[in-house]
Scaffold this motif. Structure first.
Motif, mmCIF file in Angstrom:
data_model
loop_
_atom_site.group_PDB
_atom_site.id
_atom_site.type_symbol
_atom_site.label_atom_id
_atom_site.label_comp_id
_atom_site.label_asym_id
_atom_site.label_seq_id
_atom_site.Cartn_x
_atom_site.Cartn_y
_atom_site.Cartn_z
ATOM 1 N N ASP A 71 39.970 51.106 47.560
ATOM 2 C CA ASP A 71 40.964 51.612 46.602
ATOM 3 C C ASP A 71 42.227 50.757 46.563
ATOM 4 O OD1 ASP A 71 39.216 53.641 46.060
ATOM 5 O OD2 ASP A 71 40.273 55.178 47.242
ATOM 6 N N HIS A 72 42.528 50.100 47.692
ATOM 7 C CA HIS A 72 43.768 49.307 47.789
ATOM 8 C C HIS A 72 43.443 47.902 48.292
ATOM 9 C CE1 HIS A 72 46.359 52.890 47.278
ATOM 10 N NE2 HIS A 72 45.387 53.512 47.938
ATOM 11 N N PRO A 73 42.789 47.069 47.485
ATOM 12 C CA PRO A 73 42.367 45.736 47.948
ATOM 13 C C PRO A 73 43.537 44.842 48.367
ATOM 14 C CG PRO A 73 42.049 45.966 45.569
ATOM 15 C CD PRO A 73 42.384 47.325 46.091
ATOM 16 N N GLU A 74 44.722 45.152 47.853
ATOM 17 C CA GLU A 74 45.885 44.324 48.202
ATOM 18 C C GLU A 74 46.409 44.643 49.609
ATOM 19 O OE1 GLU A 74 47.614 48.194 47.067
ATOM 20 O OE2 GLU A 74 45.904 46.990 46.402
ATOM 21 N N LEU A 75 45.985 45.785 50.146
ATOM 22 C CA LEU A 75 46.463 46.219 51.464
ATOM 23 C C LEU A 75 45.576 45.618 52.551
ATOM 24 C CD1 LEU A 75 48.675 48.144 52.569
ATOM 25 C CD2 LEU A 75 46.921 49.926 52.674
ATOM 26 N N LYS A 76 46.132 44.738 53.371
ATOM 27 C CA LYS A 76 45.352 44.087 54.429
ATOM 28 C C LYS A 76 45.496 44.881 55.731
ATOM 29 C CE LYS A 76 44.048 40.563 51.888
ATOM 30 N NZ LYS A 76 43.734 41.311 50.685
ATOM 31 N N LEU A 77 44.343 45.320 56.246
ATOM 32 C CA LEU A 77 44.342 46.136 57.469
ATOM 33 C C LEU A 77 43.662 45.374 58.606
ATOM 34 C CD1 LEU A 77 43.292 49.582 55.924
ATOM 35 C CD2 LEU A 77 45.612 48.731 56.370
ATOM 36 N N SER A 78 44.153 45.584 59.846
ATOM 37 C CA SER A 78 43.593 44.888 61.013
ATOM 38 C C SER A 78 43.231 45.888 62.102
ATOM 39 C CB SER A 78 44.623 43.887 61.558
ATOM 40 O OG SER A 78 44.183 43.374 62.798
ATOM 41 N N ASN A 79 42.092 45.652 62.781
ATOM 42 C CA ASN A 79 41.722 46.568 63.867
ATOM 43 C C ASN A 79 42.293 46.136 65.211
ATOM 44 O OD1 ASN A 79 40.123 44.398 64.381
ATOM 45 N ND2 ASN A 79 38.192 45.524 64.514
ATOM 46 N N THR A 80 43.123 45.086 65.215
ATOM 47 C CA THR A 80 43.876 44.746 66.430
ATOM 48 C C THR A 80 45.350 44.663 66.070
ATOM 49 O OG1 THR A 80 43.610 42.374 66.044
ATOM 50 C CG2 THR A 80 41.987 43.416 67.480
ATOM 51 N N LYS A 104 54.542 50.363 51.535
ATOM 52 C CA LYS A 104 55.310 50.983 50.447
ATOM 53 C C LYS A 104 54.780 50.529 49.082
ATOM 54 C CE LYS A 104 60.097 51.763 49.033
ATOM 55 N NZ LYS A 104 61.516 51.383 49.237
ATOM 56 N N LYS A 105 54.449 49.253 48.985
ATOM 57 C CA LYS A 105 53.953 48.672 47.741
ATOM 58 C C LYS A 105 52.605 49.286 47.340
ATOM 59 C CE LYS A 105 53.194 44.108 45.699
ATOM 60 N NZ LYS A 105 53.037 42.674 45.996
ATOM 61 N N ALA A 106 51.801 49.669 48.336
ATOM 62 C CA ALA A 106 50.467 50.225 48.053
ATOM 63 C C ALA A 106 50.546 51.625 47.453
ATOM 64 C CB ALA A 106 49.635 50.260 49.336
ATOM 65 N N GLY A 107 51.678 52.296 47.623
ATOM 66 C CA GLY A 107 51.827 53.645 47.059
ATOM 67 C C GLY A 107 51.125 54.697 47.904
ATOM 68 N N ARG A 108 50.799 55.817 47.281
ATOM 69 C CA ARG A 108 50.237 56.946 48.030
ATOM 70 C C ARG A 108 48.795 56.642 48.457
ATOM 71 N NH1 ARG A 108 49.981 63.313 46.451
ATOM 72 N NH2 ARG A 108 49.455 64.009 48.540
ATOM 73 N N ILE A 109 48.486 56.916 49.721
ATOM 74 C CA ILE A 109 47.133 56.692 50.248
ATOM 75 C C ILE A 109 46.588 58.030 50.733
ATOM 76 C CG2 ILE A 109 45.763 55.458 51.974
ATOM 77 C CD1 ILE A 109 47.973 53.323 52.004
ATOM 78 N N PHE A 110 45.412 58.404 50.242
ATOM 79 C CA PHE A 110 44.842 59.712 50.584
ATOM 80 C C PHE A 110 44.008 59.642 51.866
ATOM 81 C CE2 PHE A 110 45.563 59.746 46.001
ATOM 82 C CZ PHE A 110 46.254 60.949 45.845
ATOM 83 N N ASN A 111 43.818 60.822 52.462
ATOM 84 C CA ASN A 111 42.953 60.996 53.651
ATOM 85 C C ASN A 111 43.350 60.110 54.827
ATOM 86 O OD1 ASN A 111 41.251 62.877 52.315
ATOM 87 N ND2 ASN A 111 40.207 61.174 51.288
ATOM 88 N N THR A 112 44.637 59.896 54.995
ATOM 89 C CA THR A 112 45.110 59.115 56.151
ATOM 90 C C THR A 112 46.366 59.765 56.709
ATOM 91 O OG1 THR A 112 46.598 57.712 54.867
ATOM 92 C CG2 THR A 112 44.345 56.921 55.120
ATOM 93 N N ALA A 113 46.702 59.377 57.939
ATOM 94 C CA ALA A 113 48.006 59.730 58.520
ATOM 95 C C ALA A 113 48.703 58.418 58.847
ATOM 96 C CB ALA A 113 47.819 60.555 59.786
#
Length: 544
Positions: A523-532, A489-498
């Motif tokens: 574009d969103h360095p604060e958003l931490k993503l994990s592949n597991t 929610k904090k990251a706001g709108r994210i394009f090209n994703t579902a």
């Protein structure tokens, strides 16, 4: 709840004689054939079915599912247990097909050693590399078996170099081939300094006969031919002079791989491999837990669930939980604590597993894998224990690459549809996700490969009587949002994703491709993503 304390000397003795391993390979490297031959030498089966015989409806003992038998491939993990030369061996047979690599990842969590099987003509292949990385993450000892030496193949020195250069593993050739392809005469065992010359049998359906000749025996030059003998002498001298010494500490740390050459189809080198493996392999060791390292000789019983399987016996609609024993002694009908729920569970009807065949089991020790009827209590990664509460590290789910809505076109079958999807998700046959839009309740199948989709549909029809339709979704990369919904929610709108959610209600972003994923991370360095997926503890999955 009482716990039965067993003298640690009894457990220590059992651990000394236990060996546990999984075989990793690329499809078609000969994994099923090698598995059969190891069982043949262990006396667990008396005649191995060759690939041709399997096509004629005699299937590998480890492939129990109809679909596997129709296609001649392994797509599920099973456990094969047998005794050989004073050892009790747990062989964790893993799917050969790359679409089922996640099942292999989970199985490797229960293994102490890995056998990397390679086709001597092809060397390292993509699936083997991928699974090797999982072994490396766990610093697991890796034993290499180069298969199909009786067919044209690459130069053995070149094969060793490839492992050293590409995997960064030091190699030690335990035996060395004498010729390859049509000129393959057998192997030289560097441990015993003996030549093993083999007679070809009918596709290796019986134990191979071999002629053992000591190094220095004058007959050897005549038996293998002068040219091959001189070539062999030259190669052996080079190995002795520039090759490293065998270092078991490096082997056990996953830094050196003992290498074997042979032909599983014709039994060349299989027994030599098994004898050396039992000497060199790591015995069951400690496991990391919330209480620190738990030693196998600890008197309190503990273990974790690494696999669930529904309907191994379709006549009984059973659900089996595969448990790796980590410490203490397992005894039939013992009462244990279930770490995730805090409930007490009686472990009745334990089974010794052998592919689809099962026998009743009274006791088991660290390193063993037991099958338990699962009354819907267990999930993959759960810990069961006696004594002080502990939890073992969970087993992660990896990023799927294909996504499709699973539709039930027959509303009258909704109950069976829900039960089937729930049980197949439980056993890890496929990951289940849901649209973030609450009005769309069709589950999303998330898989590594197309064959997983086919198996789920096949099993829903054959085991639950439900026909289904798939509606593919055009995404190929999934990433879990580390901070959950607040971070998203904090990251706001994210394009090209579902945005979807997994079975535990956690946000997952789907991307068209890796490039889109990297762009979003930029574009969103604060958003931490994990592949597991985050490891589950104390959470129950959502119902469909």
């Amino acid at each position: 709840m009482t716990s039965t304390l067993v003298p640690s000397s009894e457990i220590a003795e059992a651990v000394e004689h236990r060996r546990n391993f999984a075989i990793i390979s690329h499809p078609d490297a000969g994994k099923t054939t090698l598995t059969e031959k190891l069982l043949l030498y262990g006396g667990a089966i008396h005649e191995a079915g060759s690939v041709k015989a399997r096509r004629a409806q005699r299937h590998a003992v480890s492939d129990w599912m109809d679909l596997e038998q129709q296609r001649g491939i392994s797509i599920t993990s099973t456990v094969l247990q047998f005794s050989y030369s004073d050892y009790w061996i747990n062989l964790l047979d893993t799917p050969g097909h790359q679409d089922f690599s996640e099942d292999t990842y989970r199985t490797l969590a229960a293994a102490d050693n890995a056998v990397m099987l390679e086709d001597a003509a092809k060397g390292l292949e993509p699936q083997t590399r991928k699974l090797f990385e999982v072994c490396r993450m766990r610093d697991m000892p890796i034993f290499t078996f180069f298969n199909k030496l009786d067919r044209p193949g690459r130069d053995p020195i070149e094969l060793l170099d490839e492992i050293e250069q590409e995997l960064g593993l030091s190699t030690y050739a335990v035996n060395w081939p004498i010729g390859t392809g049509d000129r393959f005469k057998g192997v030289f065992d560097r441990r015993q300094q003996q030549f093993h010359l083999f007679e070809r049998t009918a596709h290796g359906s019986k134990e191979a006969k071999d002629t053992v000749i000591e190094l220095g025996d004058p007959r050897i030059e005549e038996l293998i031919g002068q040219e091959l003998y001189y070539q062999f002498k030259e190669e052996l001298e080079m190995l002795d002079e520039i090759g490293p010494e065998l270092d078991l500490e490096m082997v056990h740390a996953g830094q050196m791989t003992p290498v074997f050459f042979g032909s599983a189809m014709t039994n060349f080198g299989v027994e030599l491999f098994l004898d050396a493996f039992l000497d060199y392999a790591l015995k069951p060791g400690p496991h990391e837990s919330t209480l620190g390292l738990v030693q196998p000789t600890q008197e309190d019983f503990s273990g974790f669930i690494f696999k669930l399987q529904a309907n191994m016996d379709p006549r009984h609609r059973d659900r089996v939980a595969f448990i790796r024993v980590c410490s203490g002694k397992f005894e039939k009908d013992m009462v244990v604590s279930h770490a995730r729920t805090g409930k007490s569970v009686r472990l009745s009807h334990p089974q010794k597993l052998f592919g689809q065949g099962r026998e009743s089991l009274e006791v088991a020790y660290p390193g063993d894998v037991i099958g338990l009827n699962n009354p819907g209590v267990f999930a993959i990664g759960d810990t069961i224990y006696q004594g002080e509460k502990l939890e073992y590290e969970g087993i992660p789910f990896f990023s799927p690459e294909m996504f499709a809505y699973l539709k039930n076109p027959n509303p009258s079958k909704f109950k069976q549809f829900r039960k089937g999807v729930s049980e197949l998700r439980e056993e890890g046959a496929v990951q289940i996700m849901y649209s973030a839009d609450e009005s769309r309740r069709d589950p999303i199948l998330a898989a590594v490969g197309q064959l997983q989709f086919e198996v789920v549909q096949y099993r829903l029809k054959n085991e639950y009587g439900v026909d289904t339709l798939l509606e593919p979704i055009g995404y190929s990369v999934a990433r879990w949002v580390t901070g959950g919904w607040p971070a998203l929610k904090k990251a706001g709108r994210i394009f090209n994703t579902a945005t979807v959610k997994d079975s535990y209600g956690r946000p997952v972003l789907l991307f068209k491709n890796e490039w889109n994923c990297r762009q979003t991370e930029g574009d969103h360095p604060e958003l931490k993503l994990s592949n597991t997926a985050p490891v589950v503890s104390g959470m129950e999955p959502e119902d469909i």
